[in-house]
Design a protein around this motif. Structure first.
Motif, mmCIF file in Angstrom:
data_model
loop_
_atom_site.group_PDB
_atom_site.id
_atom_site.type_symbol
_atom_site.label_atom_id
_atom_site.label_comp_id
_atom_site.label_asym_id
_atom_site.label_seq_id
_atom_site.Cartn_x
_atom_site.Cartn_y
_atom_site.Cartn_z
ATOM 1 N N LEU A 65 -0.554 -6.064 1.200
ATOM 2 C CA LEU A 65 -1.969 -6.393 1.065
ATOM 3 C C LEU A 65 -2.089 -7.625 0.192
ATOM 4 O O LEU A 65 -1.560 -7.656 -0.918
ATOM 5 C CB LEU A 65 -2.722 -5.215 0.431
ATOM 6 C CG LEU A 65 -4.197 -5.417 0.138
ATOM 7 C CD1 LEU A 65 -4.979 -5.617 1.430
ATOM 8 C CD2 LEU A 65 -4.749 -4.225 -0.619
ATOM 9 N N GLN A 69 0.838 -1.192 0.000
ATOM 10 C CA GLN A 69 0.000 0.000 0.000
ATOM 11 C C GLN A 69 0.879 1.249 0.000
ATOM 12 O O GLN A 69 1.896 1.298 0.685
ATOM 13 C CB GLN A 69 -0.892 0.014 1.243
ATOM 14 C CG GLN A 69 -1.924 -1.094 1.270
ATOM 15 C CD GLN A 69 -3.019 -0.849 0.270
ATOM 16 O OE1 GLN A 69 -3.562 0.238 0.197
ATOM 17 N NE2 GLN A 69 -3.349 -1.850 -0.509
ATOM 18 N N GLN A 128 -10.009 -3.077 3.928
ATOM 19 C CA GLN A 128 -8.758 -3.760 3.594
ATOM 20 C C GLN A 128 -8.353 -3.497 2.145
ATOM 21 O O GLN A 128 -7.193 -3.201 1.867
ATOM 22 C CB GLN A 128 -8.906 -5.265 3.811
ATOM 23 C CG GLN A 128 -8.931 -5.651 5.273
ATOM 24 C CD GLN A 128 -9.151 -7.144 5.428
ATOM 25 O OE1 GLN A 128 -9.946 -7.745 4.724
ATOM 26 N NE2 GLN A 128 -8.430 -7.729 6.369
ATOM 27 N N LYS A 176 0.327 4.559 1.046
ATOM 28 C CA LYS A 176 0.436 5.405 2.239
ATOM 29 C C LYS A 176 0.951 4.638 3.448
ATOM 30 O O LYS A 176 1.804 5.106 4.178
ATOM 31 C CB LYS A 176 -0.923 6.016 2.584
ATOM 32 C CG LYS A 176 -1.342 7.133 1.663
ATOM 33 C CD LYS A 176 -2.645 7.740 2.141
ATOM 34 C CE LYS A 176 -3.127 8.820 1.208
ATOM 35 N NZ LYS A 176 -4.414 9.364 1.605
ATOM 36 N N THR A 177 0.388 3.449 3.684
ATOM 37 C CA THR A 177 0.717 2.715 4.900
ATOM 38 C C THR A 177 1.962 1.847 4.756
ATOM 39 O O THR A 177 2.530 1.416 5.743
ATOM 40 C CB THR A 177 -0.456 1.810 5.314
ATOM 41 O OG1 THR A 177 -0.667 0.832 4.286
ATOM 42 C CG2 THR A 177 -1.717 2.610 5.564
ATOM 43 N N ARG A 224 -11.140 5.278 -7.186
ATOM 44 C CA ARG A 224 -11.034 4.550 -5.917
ATOM 45 C C ARG A 224 -12.324 4.682 -5.110
ATOM 46 O O ARG A 224 -12.826 3.717 -4.545
ATOM 47 C CB ARG A 224 -9.842 5.161 -5.179
ATOM 48 C CG ARG A 224 -9.529 4.646 -3.859
ATOM 49 C CD ARG A 224 -8.334 5.464 -3.335
ATOM 50 N NE ARG A 224 -8.202 5.330 -1.922
ATOM 51 C CZ ARG A 224 -7.665 4.288 -1.335
ATOM 52 N NH1 ARG A 224 -7.206 3.293 -2.040
ATOM 53 N NH2 ARG A 224 -7.594 4.222 -0.032
ATOM 54 N N GLY A 256 -7.002 -0.176 1.683
ATOM 55 C CA GLY A 256 -5.787 0.066 2.450
ATOM 56 C C GLY A 256 -5.989 0.880 3.701
ATOM 57 O O GLY A 256 -5.043 1.437 4.239
ATOM 58 N N HIS A 257 -7.229 0.945 4.186
ATOM 59 C CA HIS A 257 -7.499 1.679 5.417
ATOM 60 C C HIS A 257 -7.103 0.814 6.611
ATOM 61 O O HIS A 257 -7.393 -0.374 6.630
ATOM 62 C CB HIS A 257 -8.982 2.038 5.515
ATOM 63 C CG HIS A 257 -9.448 2.925 4.407
ATOM 64 N ND1 HIS A 257 -10.764 3.022 4.043
ATOM 65 C CD2 HIS A 257 -8.781 3.759 3.576
ATOM 66 C CE1 HIS A 257 -10.886 3.864 3.039
ATOM 67 N NE2 HIS A 257 -9.688 4.329 2.741
ATOM 68 N N THR A 258 -6.463 1.425 7.591
ATOM 69 C CA THR A 258 -6.052 0.675 8.776
ATOM 70 C C THR A 258 -7.171 0.557 9.794
ATOM 71 O O THR A 258 -7.096 -0.252 10.701
ATOM 72 C CB THR A 258 -4.814 1.323 9.438
ATOM 73 O OG1 THR A 258 -5.104 2.697 9.699
ATOM 74 C CG2 THR A 258 -3.598 1.210 8.531
#
Length: 130
Positions: free
Chosen positions: A9, A2, A100, A4-5, A81, A103-105
């Motif tokens: 994934l 991902q 998921q 940003k993080t 997106r 890509g959100h935590t």
């Protein structure tokens, strides 16, 4: 990984995606030692450096398709997106899965996609009378 993080994934792929990926690797991908799956189609044959490079390609194809783009019109990578997240919610895919994939935590960032499911929200509305 991902953007940003920087978290890895792993998602299941359907047979059509697997076949298209195999076709690209066997017949469309240039010879290179670069380990990225998708690479530039011009020398140097390396992976894309960042999301800006992908957004540039996206804008190029918008223009080729004679699709105009103005600020806040949704015709961006972010708009794409957002459309994917919204469609997933509309298709009743669990919000945890949507988070998921995007890509959100956590679920906080995914809430914006939930409120776009108008049919789902209508089921939650309480009557204004007793």
């Amino acid at each position: 990984m991902q953007g940003k993080t920087k978290a890895c994934l792993t998602l299941p792929l359907n047979i059509n995606v697997l076949n298209a990926s195999a076709d690209y690797i066997l017949h469309g991908r240039q010879e290179t030692s670069d380990r990225h799956l998708f690479i530039r189609n011009r020398v140097p044959y390396t992976g894309f450096q960042d999301a800006v490079a992908i957004a540039h390609i996206f804008r190029k194809y918008l223009k080729a398709a004679d699709i105009t783009h103005a600020a806040a019109d949704g015709r961006t990578m972010y708009g794409l997106r957002r459309a994917i997240g919204t469609k997933m919610v509309e298709e009743k895919i669990p919000v945890t899965t949507v988070a998921q994939v995007l890509g959100h935590t956590g679920l906080t960032a995914t809430n914006q996609y939930i409120c776009l499911d108008l049919e789902g929200l209508r089921k939650c509305v309480l009557p204004l009378y007793s």
